[in-house]
Design an enzyme around this catalytic site. Structure first.
Site, short mmCIF file in Angstrom:
data_model
loop_
_atom_site.label_atom_id
_atom_site.label_comp_id
_atom_site.label_asym_id
_atom_site.label_seq_id
_atom_site.Cartn_x
_atom_site.Cartn_y
_atom_site.Cartn_z
N PHE A 1 -28.81 -14.05 12.06
CA PHE A 1 -29.78 -13.70 11.02
C PHE A 1 -29.30 -14.27 9.70
O PHE A 1 -28.19 -13.99 9.25
CB PHE A 1 -29.92 -12.17 10.93
CG PHE A 1 -30.50 -11.56 12.18
CD1 PHE A 1 -29.70 -11.18 13.23
CD2 PHE A 1 -31.88 -11.38 12.29
CE1 PHE A 1 -30.22 -10.62 14.39
CE2 PHE A 1 -32.43 -10.82 13.44
CZ PHE A 1 -31.61 -10.44 14.50
N VAL B 1 -25.03 -11.29 11.61
CA VAL B 1 -25.68 -11.28 10.31
C VAL B 1 -24.74 -11.94 9.30
O VAL B 1 -23.59 -11.53 9.17
CB VAL B 1 -25.95 -9.81 9.89
CG1 VAL B 1 -26.56 -9.74 8.50
CG2 VAL B 1 -26.84 -9.13 10.91
N CYS B 2 -25.21 -12.94 8.60
CA CYS B 2 -24.35 -13.67 7.66
C CYS B 2 -23.94 -12.80 6.49
O CYS B 2 -24.80 -12.25 5.78
CB CYS B 2 -25.09 -14.90 7.13
SG CYS B 2 -24.17 -15.71 5.80
N VAL B 3 -22.64 -12.67 6.27
CA VAL B 3 -22.12 -11.77 5.24
C VAL B 3 -22.61 -12.12 3.83
O VAL B 3 -23.06 -11.23 3.10
CB VAL B 3 -20.57 -11.68 5.31
CG1 VAL B 3 -19.92 -13.05 5.10
CG2 VAL B 3 -20.05 -10.69 4.29
N ALA C 1 -26.18 -11.29 3.43
CA ALA C 1 -26.35 -9.84 3.53
C ALA C 1 -25.97 -9.15 2.21
O ALA C 1 -26.70 -8.29 1.71
CB ALA C 1 -25.52 -9.29 4.68
#
Lengths: 130, 98, 116
Positions: free
Chosen positions: A39, A77-79, A82
């Site tokens: 994501f 999920v890409c930090v 995010a």
């Protein structure tokens, strides 16, 4: 075939999470593997556990979570994306002194390297744009 | 292998425009989400010439959800999600446009 | 393992919040992983190479880092430049302007294509 999926849109403003899930279901039904779902951009909002979908309306995040758990699929999920959108795991909530954490399994916060790894490893990389 | 282009945008004309600029003869173009509005006869007529070398498809679930099956051009083939997966298997790379 | 050929396609203009920078991040991480990374700027995407000066959101400055990361295969769609009266030579990094046919070949020759 081992397929990597990238999702760029969120549930509130895009069809992409639902389109991607339909595609993933069809792929698994045909015996293919989903290497990883990544994501990025607004797609990270799927991991926000504080989102409440009105009764009777679709809940793509919950559907993804159920599907991923059932089939052992990584939801990553890409930090950086995010953090920008207020989607924080416990580590980041502590590091940045934020009042709450709102990411729960099976969604995992990861670095962009996981997207590249998926691009390198999977047979196909399919992006669902916002 | 030929390329599969996935177009998920209707009013953002640029998405389909760029897809058509970049697609080669023999490629497949798949309309998904609001991209299926390009399969409506009057809309497709505007781009038919440029799309001539490619095979054009639209996801039937998205067409049905929008109630537009009766408006579709016969130059775009409706396919189910399983056939979408087959298109991904038989094409490389996969390019998405928005 | 043979490096994968990854093509990043940029078709949107800059100044859309964080989106352009998130694309640049992906690109640089791809390069760090020692894959064969190429970039194609097309349509309004070519504006991302136009330097907007010392303003936040000027991603053109970020793209100056590409050669440092060994990303030297930077392409622009010639038609997109011409349409906008831009010249490849005016950009801060060397780019190769491609004809429509060459753009098609470029896309077809990659393993993974990542859109912005």
């Amino acid at each position: 075939m081992n397929i990597a999926i990238a999702i760029h849109g969120d549930a509130a403003t895009s069809e992409s999470p639902r389109l991607a899930l339909r595609f993933a279901r069809a792929a698994v039904a045909k015996g293919h593997g989903i290497h990883r779902v990544f994501f990025y951009h607004a797609g990270v909002n799927l991991a926000n556990s504080l989102i409440v979908q009105p009764q009777g309306e679709p809940d793509p995040a919950a559907e993804w979570a159920t599907f991923a758990t059932e089939h052992g699929i990584e939801l990553t999920v890409c930090v950086a994306a995010a953090l920008r959108r207020g989607v924080l795991g416990s580590e980041d909530a502590a590091r940045y002194e934020r009042a709450a954490t709102n990411v729960s399994p099976p969604f995992q916060i990861v670095g962009l390297g996981q997207m590249v790894e998926a691009a390198i490893t999977a047979d196909r990389f399919v992006t669902f744009c916002a | 292998m030929a390329t599969l282009h996935i177009v998920n945008a209707s009013s953002e004309r640029a998405a389909l425009d760029n897809c058509l600029r970049v697609s080669s003869r023999g490629d497949a173009i798949l309309l998904v989400g609001n991209g299926v509005y390009w399969a409506v006869e009057s809309a497709f007529a505007r781009i038919a010439k440029r799309a001539m070398g490619a095979s054009c498809f639209a996801l039937s679930a998205d067409v049905a959800a929008r109630g537009i099956a009766h408006l579709l051009t016969d130059q775009v083939q409706q396919i189910d999600d399983g056939a979408f997966v087959d298109l991904v298997e038989s094409h490389h790379p996969i390019v998405s446009w928005s | 393992m043979k490096p994968r050929r990854i093509l990043f396609v940029i078709s949107h203009p800059p100044h859309r919040g964080a989106l352009a920078f998130e694309m640049l991040d992906e690109l640089l991480v791809g390069a760090v992983f020692e894959q064969q990374v190429s970039v194609l700027f097309i349509d309004e995407g070519v504006f991302q190479l136009v330097d907007g000066g010392e303003t936040p959101g000027n991603v053109a400055r970020g793209y100056r880092a590409l050669p440092t990361y060994d990303v030297n295969d930077v392409f622009v769609d010639a038609g997109s430049l011409k349409q906008r009266g831009l010249a490849a030579e005016s950009f801060a990094i060397p780019v190769r302007a491609l004809s429509r046919t060459a753009v098609r070949k470029l896309v077809a020759s990659h393993d993974v294509v990542i859109p912005d």
